[in-house]
Every structure is written in C-alpha cells, then in structure tokens.
Design an enzyme around this catalytic site. Structure first.
Site, PDB file in Angstrom:
ATOM      1  N   LYS A  24       0.800  -1.294   0.180  1.00 47.97           N
ATOM      2  CA  LYS A  24      -0.356   0.575  -0.051  1.00 47.97           C
ATOM      3  C   LYS A  24       0.634   1.424  -0.329  1.00 47.97           C
ATOM      4  O   LYS A  24       0.819   2.064  -0.735  1.00 47.97           O
ATOM      5  CB  LYS A  24      -0.829   0.138   1.260  1.00 47.97           C
ATOM      6  CG  LYS A  24      -1.938  -1.190   1.106  1.00 47.97           C
ATOM      7  CD  LYS A  24      -3.215  -1.033   2.661  1.00 47.97           C
ATOM      8  CE  LYS A  24      -3.922  -2.654   2.015  1.00 47.97           C
ATOM      9  NZ  LYS A  24      -4.244  -3.298   3.441  1.00 47.97           N
ATOM     10  N   GLN A  38      -5.735  -0.671   9.145  1.00 43.91           N
ATOM     11  CA  GLN A  38      -5.587  -2.689   9.324  1.00 43.91           C
ATOM     12  C   GLN A  38      -5.947  -3.987   9.799  1.00 43.91           C
ATOM     13  O   GLN A  38      -5.435  -3.933  11.213  1.00 43.91           O
ATOM     14  CB  GLN A  38      -3.432  -3.435   8.945  1.00 43.91           C
ATOM     15  CG  GLN A  38      -3.582  -4.418   7.887  1.00 43.91           C
ATOM     16  CD  GLN A  38      -3.626  -4.317   6.245  1.00 43.91           C
ATOM     17  OE1 GLN A  38      -4.397  -3.611   6.233  1.00 43.91           O
ATOM     18  NE2 GLN A  38      -4.813  -5.895   5.981  1.00 43.91           N
ATOM     19  N   ASP A  71     -11.929   2.633   4.041  1.00 44.27           N
ATOM     20  CA  ASP A  71     -12.248   1.807   3.631  1.00 44.27           C
ATOM     21  C   ASP A  71     -13.643   1.349   3.896  1.00 44.27           C
ATOM     22  O   ASP A  71     -13.853   0.121   3.471  1.00 44.27           O
ATOM     23  CB  ASP A  71     -11.715   0.927   5.117  1.00 44.27           C
ATOM     24  CG  ASP A  71     -10.226  -0.135   5.482  1.00 44.27           C
ATOM     25  OD1 ASP A  71     -10.555  -0.498   3.819  1.00 44.27           O
ATOM     26  OD2 ASP A  71      -9.786  -0.280   6.005  1.00 44.27           O
TER      27      ASP A  71
END
Ligand code: GUN
Length: 298
Positions: A57, A101, A124
């Site tokens: 990422k 995460q 997200d």
C-alpha cells in the site's frame, strides 16, 4: 475500458490503467490546487500477511504521487493509545485517508477503533455511516475497496447488470455484505450464500454472476457454474504444491470453471490488484471532498 483477453478478466491490467488515471489526477490536484492527497496506514502487531499488504500500500501510494504515512504499533498496544494515534491523524490536514489494517489484536475493540476514524477520512468504507449510506444506495457512500474493484470489472465486462441473477458466496463485512449491496444497487437479484446455505451448488448454478469470497481453496468447481456466467474470485489461499513449496489459489477451481464461464478473474492477477488501486481511488475522492473539489473535473 476493455482490457482483458479471451474470457480472462485481468485485474493486473485493469488496475494499472486505474492507477495511471489516479496518478494523472493527482498531478492536476497538485498543479492547480497545491494539494497532495495523503494516506495513513496503521498496523498493529506483526502478522506477516498484513505486513506485506501494508508495504505494498505504501509503495503504490508513493507511486501515485501521494503522501504515504505508516504507523507500526506493537501487538500489545493499548486501545487508548491506538485511538490517540487516530485522533492525531483525524486532526492532521495533510492526511485525507486513514486505514487501520484488520484484523486487530483480540484485546482491541475493532468496531470502536474503526468508528473513531473521521468519516471524511474513512477510505475503507467500514465506518458505520458509510455502511449505512451504501445500504440505502446513496452515491455518497465510500465503497469498500475489494467490492469496488469487483463491481468496476463486472460493469466493464457486462455493461448493465440490471435484472441479472447474482450470488455472493461469503457474508463478511469486508467483502460479502458490501458486494451484495452494490449488486443490489445495480438492480441485480442477489442471493447471499454462506457456510449454512443448503444446496449451495444448485444455488450457484442459477447465477449469471458469481462472486466467491469464502476463503476456501478451490471450493467452487466448474460444474457449479451456469454456462456463460461471469465469475469473480475474491479468494486468496496459499496451498501446498505437489512436490513441495506453496502456490496461491482462489475459492474457485480455475481449470474447470474457466471452461464454463464466459469471463473469470484469475488468482493471482484478478481481483487482488484492484483492491489497492481502489484504496488510492478512495483516497483521491476523499481529498477532493475535503477540499470541495469535483473529482470528475480533474
Ligand atoms: N484486511 C484485509 N482486507 C482489508 C481491507 O480491505 N482493509 C483493511 N483495513 N484491512 C483489511
């Protein structure tokens, strides 16, 4: 954007084009508005798979011309300390996207942490407000990255999805549920199947669109698939190879399924590469929204 050959839908090619478009828009944002989109990723603990995702990422964020920030916290980090890091990022105006995460260590309340991220910086789409917006079919929802990448590839291949029968195998909050909501928004007739579904093979055989997101290696075989259906395989499973070593496979048995489907995503190189590209897309969108810029005009 037709970017794939034969009946293979290449997420590798599709995501490269999407990243190039994002990179171009980031350049315009910098030149015309002096804004550099910033993405912060927070990792708690040292799960090896999560470490690889976070590294990728960060790399792709920089390649897109964005600012990348990483916070790596110890496994035994207290929930209050993690919430403090998020609070600082919420107040940092060089950061437009915050991703924590998952999974988090068991002693941390995942829901509390996710909902402490400012909704304007949720990239997200896991914040309850964004889940609610997606459930109501609102265009304002931030869409979770894997389902977003999946629906982009589906619409590219099929055009209108209206009236098609779709099955989503798997009911996770990260993929299954938001994927079903997106397919419903596109006017599909949607079935959500899971480990307790009866006659799963027969349910799959009815579907024009099959999305596999169960995390069971090669569970869905060619004879589960309606001839001509489009298959998106979200599974990423590492299995032992005959003769030693390991290899990645999806939730669908590619060798048999690819003979029946009109189009199918491979593993690796299918849905996987789209996830990070869509994370960059969501970060760009949030940077635009925070600054009242119409992203379609970039
Ligand atoms: N863990 C596995 N997939 C994801 C994802 O899309 N977002 C976050 N935050 N964690 C994940």
């Amino acid at each position: 954007m037709s970017d794939s050959t034969g009946n293979i839908i290449s997420g590798t090619e599709f995501s490269a084009k999407l990243r190039a478009t994002i990179k171009h828009k980031v350049t315009i944002l910098k030149e015309n508005y002096s804004i550099v989109p910033g993405l912060a990723v927070v990792l708690v603990g040292d799960d090896p798979a999560s470490q690889i995702y976070v590294r990728n990422k960060g790399k792709q964020t920089l390649e897109a011309g964005m600012k990348s920030v990483e916070h790596k916290l110890a496994e035994d980090t207290k929930e209050e300390d993690l919430l403090e890091v998020i609070k600082e990022l919420n107040n940092d105006n060089t950061i437009h996207g915050i991703l924590v995460q998952l999974p988090l260590p068991a002693h941390i309340d995942e829901e509390r942490v996710i909902n402490s991220i400012s909704v304007e910086k949720d990239v997200d789409g896991f914040h309850l407000t964004n889940i609610g917006l997606l459930s109501t079919g609102s265009d304002k929802a931030v869409i979770p990255c894997t389902p977003l990448g999946s629906i982009m590839m589906l619409k590219d291949r099929l055009g209108s999805l209206s009236g098609k029968k779709a099955i989503v195998v798997g009911r996770s909050n990260i993929v299954g549920k938001p994927m079903a909501a997106l397919l419903l928004k596109e006017s599909c007739t949607v079935t959500i199947a899971h480990s307790r579904t009866k006659n799963l093979k027969e349910e799959c055989q009815k579907a024009d669109i099959l999305v596999a997101a169960v995390g069971r290696p090669e569970m869905i075989k060619g004879d589960w698939i309606k001839p001509g259906a489009v298959v998106l395989d979200v599974g990423i499973n590492r299995i032992e190879k005959e003769g030693g070593g390991t290899r990645l496979v999806g939730d669908v048995e590619f060798s048999s399924a690819s003979k029946v489907a009109s189009a199918i995503t491979p593993v690796p190189g299918g849905v996987g590469p789209m996830t990070i590209a869509c994370l960059l897309e969501n970060t760009l969108q949030q940077a635009c929204r925070i600054n009242n810029i119409e992203s379609s005009e970039l």
